[in-house]
Scaffold this motif. Structure first.
Motif, mmCIF file in Angstrom:
data_model
loop_
_atom_site.group_PDB
_atom_site.id
_atom_site.type_symbol
_atom_site.label_atom_id
_atom_site.label_comp_id
_atom_site.label_asym_id
_atom_site.label_seq_id
_atom_site.Cartn_x
_atom_site.Cartn_y
_atom_site.Cartn_z
ATOM 1 N N ALA A 208 44.855 35.286 11.117
ATOM 2 C CA ALA A 208 45.965 34.372 10.815
ATOM 3 C C ALA A 208 47.055 34.491 11.866
ATOM 4 O O ALA A 208 47.228 35.548 12.489
ATOM 5 C CB ALA A 208 46.540 34.672 9.431
ATOM 6 N N ARG A 209 47.794 33.385 12.034
ATOM 7 C CA ARG A 209 49.006 33.408 12.859
ATOM 8 C C ARG A 209 50.088 34.106 12.040
ATOM 9 O O ARG A 209 50.696 33.512 11.167
ATOM 10 C CB ARG A 209 49.426 31.985 13.230
ATOM 11 N N ALA A 210 50.331 35.359 12.367
ATOM 12 C CA ALA A 210 51.132 36.218 11.504
ATOM 13 C C ALA A 210 52.607 35.827 11.516
ATOM 14 O O ALA A 210 53.213 35.668 12.572
ATOM 15 C CB ALA A 210 50.991 37.674 11.935
ATOM 16 N N THR A 211 53.165 35.687 10.319
ATOM 17 C CA THR A 211 54.594 35.424 10.170
ATOM 18 C C THR A 211 55.330 36.586 9.502
ATOM 19 O O THR A 211 56.566 36.629 9.539
ATOM 20 C CB THR A 211 54.830 34.159 9.323
ATOM 21 N N ARG A 212 54.569 37.527 8.914
ATOM 22 C CA ARG A 212 55.198 38.703 8.303
ATOM 23 C C ARG A 212 54.120 39.718 7.948
ATOM 24 O O ARG A 212 53.022 39.352 7.545
ATOM 25 C CB ARG A 212 55.961 38.293 7.047
ATOM 26 N N ILE A 213 54.458 41.003 8.095
ATOM 27 C CA ILE A 213 53.584 42.070 7.631
ATOM 28 C C ILE A 213 54.423 43.022 6.791
ATOM 29 O O ILE A 213 55.569 43.335 7.144
ATOM 30 C CB ILE A 213 52.885 42.801 8.799
ATOM 31 N N THR A 214 53.866 43.466 5.660
ATOM 32 C CA THR A 214 54.593 44.307 4.700
ATOM 33 C C THR A 214 53.762 45.548 4.399
ATOM 34 O O THR A 214 52.560 45.440 4.112
ATOM 35 C CB THR A 214 54.862 43.533 3.400
ATOM 36 N N ILE A 215 54.425 46.715 4.446
ATOM 37 C CA ILE A 215 53.759 48.004 4.212
ATOM 38 C C ILE A 215 54.430 48.675 3.014
ATOM 39 O O ILE A 215 55.649 48.915 3.034
ATOM 40 C CB ILE A 215 53.853 48.911 5.452
ATOM 41 N N TYR A 216 53.656 48.963 1.973
ATOM 42 C CA TYR A 216 54.170 49.568 0.744
ATOM 43 C C TYR A 216 54.043 51.087 0.845
ATOM 44 O O TYR A 216 52.940 51.617 1.051
ATOM 45 C CB TYR A 216 53.393 49.033 -0.458
ATOM 46 N N GLU A 217 55.159 51.792 0.654
ATOM 47 C CA GLU A 217 55.218 53.233 0.923
ATOM 48 C C GLU A 217 55.546 54.052 -0.322
ATOM 49 O O GLU A 217 56.321 53.639 -1.183
ATOM 50 C CB GLU A 217 56.287 53.533 1.984
ATOM 51 N N HIS A 218 54.964 55.264 -0.382
ATOM 52 C CA HIS A 218 55.355 56.346 -1.282
ATOM 53 C C HIS A 218 55.285 57.631 -0.459
ATOM 54 O O HIS A 218 54.764 57.624 0.669
ATOM 55 C CB HIS A 218 54.431 56.445 -2.499
ATOM 56 N N ALA A 219 55.750 58.729 -1.001
ATOM 57 C CA ALA A 219 55.681 60.005 -0.290
ATOM 58 C C ALA A 219 55.762 61.157 -1.281
ATOM 59 O O ALA A 219 56.284 61.030 -2.387
ATOM 60 C CB ALA A 219 56.801 60.107 0.739
#
Length: 303
Positions: A208-219
């Motif tokens: 896809a022609r990327a318009t946004r990338i999101t990374i879900y985090e915990h630690a």
């Protein structure tokens, strides 16, 4: 005779020289015809005098001048325009240059490619050619592109805890929504609790022609969240493009969102991580938004 005192080449039946003679000396001419001829010659002479100082001496005696209406000039100066202007300025004959601008006819008169024609003594008649219309605004890619949000379908990492914190836990939608889930299974975690740098690679089903990338985090512990160091997109051809690097301020249970301009076609992403203390970083999910080719999002949420 014309107003310079020279005889006309082709006098009409009622000769235009008659206004210099007495009606009694002109046979077959009535006083009314004599007055009409005199008035016509005076009007013609006055009009020519107001429009130019010369008539056809430089550009040909048969050329007629424009009416004293608007003089429309082009929006650029061609080479012959600039050469004629410089020559007239050097020789002191700019009046001839301006007269040519007013009088020249044909499909490509000098004034159509010469802004200088609308300066000087021609400025009072000048009209600037209208500007070209602005270019159309860019439009979204036409069908069969579809704007969609898709989660990773495949993942690999250089270190893997395994089991309930296996790398495959980074695929699909988030499994730990709603706040920090330190120590809870359902996310990818590296093998060791330390300060080592790691790389997680995720792959998406539809390039896809990327318009946004999101990374879900915990630690674990929660204070170690904000561990992403850089995000790199990977094209189907294997070409890479670093779209973000810096200080990650995401808290445990939050998401790092990187907006993009849609110019890069991505099929995968590489996420570089490193905690600032001895801890396990958790990546619960990775989502890519953009224009996917083929009109499908392969089961992901479509807009």
């Amino acid at each position: 005779f014309n107003h310079w005192g020279r005889p006309k080449r082709s006098p009409s039946k009622v000769s235009l020289c008659t206004f210099r003679c007495l009606p009694s000396e002109t046979p077959n001419i009535s006083p009314a015809e004599w007055e009409a001829a005199k008035a016509a010659e005076q009007r013609r002479a006055g009009l020519e005098h107001n429009r130019a100082q010369t008539k056809g001496d430089s550009w040909g005696g048969g050329v007629s001048f424009l009416d004293s209406g608007p003089l429309e000039c082009g929006r650029y100066d061609a080479d012959d325009c600039k050469a004629a202007f410089r020559s007239g300025k050097y020789r002191g004959t700019l009046s001839n240059f301006y007269a040519r601008c007013r009088s020249e006819h044909g499909s490509q008169p000098l004034r159509s490619r010469c802004t200088l024609c609308c300066t000087g003594e021609n400025a009072r008649w000048a009209v600037v050619s209208p500007s070209p219309p602005p270019p159309p605004r860019p439009q979204p890619p036409p069908p069969p592109f579809t704007f969609c949000s898709q989660h990773a379908v495949k993942a690999s990492a250089d270190s893997n805890f395994g089991g309930k914190w296996d790398v495959r836990m980074a695929t699909g939608a988030p499994t730990l929504p709603g706040g920090c889930r330190a120590g809870k299974p359902g996310s990818w975690a590296p093998r060791h609790k330390d300060l080592s740098a790691h790389k997680l690679r995720v792959t998406f089903a539809a390039p896809a022609r990327a318009t946004r990338i999101t990374i879900y985090e915990h630690a674990n512990p929660p204070s170690a969240a904000g561990f992403v160091r850089s995000v790199t997109l990977v094209a189907p051809s294997g070409a890479t493009h670093v779209v973000w690097s810096g200080v990650d301020m995401t808290g445990c249970g939050g998401a790092l969102t990187v907006p993009l301009d849609g110019s890069f076609v991505a099929s995968a992403a590489i996420i570089a991580t490193r905690t600032s203390q001895h801890a396990w970083e958790y990546v619960d999910a990775v989502r890519l938004d953009g224009w996917a080719a083929g009109g499908q999002c392969f089961g992901s949420r479509r807009h």
